[in-house]
Design a protein around this motif. Structure first.
Motif, PDB file in Angstrom:
ATOM      1  N   PHE A   1      47.734 -48.703 -83.998  1.00 57.22           N
ATOM      2  CA  PHE A   1      48.384 -49.393 -85.103  1.00 57.22           C
ATOM      3  C   PHE A   1      47.589 -49.006 -86.306  1.00 57.22           C
ATOM      4  CE2 PHE A   1      49.690 -53.629 -82.902  1.00 57.22           C
ATOM      5  CZ  PHE A   1      50.641 -52.945 -82.176  1.00 57.22           C
ATOM      6  N   GLN A   2      48.223 -49.251 -87.363  1.00 53.69           N
ATOM      7  CA  GLN A   2      47.682 -48.731 -88.838  1.00 53.69           C
ATOM      8  C   GLN A   2      46.818 -50.082 -88.959  1.00 53.69           C
ATOM      9  OE1 GLN A   2      50.870 -48.538 -91.339  1.00 53.69           O
ATOM     10  NE2 GLN A   2      51.145 -46.017 -90.940  1.00 53.69           N
ATOM     11  N   LYS A   3      45.675 -50.054 -89.976  1.00 52.90           N
ATOM     12  CA  LYS A   3      44.729 -51.007 -90.241  1.00 52.90           C
ATOM     13  C   LYS A   3      45.353 -52.465 -90.629  1.00 52.90           C
ATOM     14  CE  LYS A   3      40.427 -52.375 -90.975  1.00 52.90           C
ATOM     15  NZ  LYS A   3      39.623 -52.678 -89.814  1.00 52.90           N
ATOM     16  N   THR A   4      46.476 -52.265 -91.529  1.00 52.36           N
ATOM     17  CA  THR A   4      47.030 -53.646 -92.021  1.00 52.36           C
ATOM     18  C   THR A   4      47.874 -54.392 -90.824  1.00 52.36           C
ATOM     19  OG1 THR A   4      47.363 -52.872 -94.246  1.00 52.36           O
ATOM     20  CG2 THR A   4      48.925 -54.662 -93.640  1.00 52.36           C
ATOM     21  N   LYS A   5      48.541 -53.422 -89.972  1.00 53.56           N
ATOM     22  CA  LYS A   5      49.156 -54.035 -88.925  1.00 53.56           C
ATOM     23  C   LYS A   5      48.082 -54.674 -87.674  1.00 53.56           C
ATOM     24  CE  LYS A   5      52.777 -51.767 -86.827  1.00 53.56           C
ATOM     25  NZ  LYS A   5      53.247 -50.817 -86.270  1.00 53.56           N
TER      26      LYS A   5
END
Length: 113
Positions: free
Chosen positions: A50-54
């Motif tokens: 996942f990307q950090k914000t997700k």
């Protein structure tokens, strides 16, 4: 959160979520990996980065939404503003949709979130 959820426990660097059917979801916040195993519908183990914000959104929901509802404003602050990111309701709904889609791709029911 999904009604078939049995338990969500904190692990060393993330979480392990167990479901009624014996399936488990593991989340590693440090490496941004999410995996699904022991799923009778999907024989092979699946995992996704996942990307950090997700990941921040998913982790926040796991930590807080299992026992109570979290507000839109709370999510915008805790997932975006706290990290110096610009937030909006549009970003939140898009991120939730993308999170649901990513989890569904792993074999996790869409209604989990």
């Amino acid at each position: 959160m999904y009604k078939e959820l049995v338990a969500c426990q904190a692990a060393y660097s993330g979480y392990i979520v167990e479901f009624n059917n014996g399936s488990r979801l593991w989340i590693n916040r440090e490496t941004l990996l999410v995996g699904w195993f022991d799923n009778p519908q999907v024989p092979q183990k699946g995992r996704m980065r996942f990307q950090k914000t997700k990941m921040n959104l998913f982790a926040y929901l796991l930590e807080h939404a299992v026992r109570k509802e979290v507000s839109r404003d709370e999510l915008l602050h805790q997932v975006w503003e706290k990290y110096g990111l610009k937030s909006s309701s549009r970003q939140l709904w898009h991120a939730i949709g993308q999170l649901k889609l990513s989890l569904f791709t792993l074999g996790i029911p869409y209604e989990f979130i």
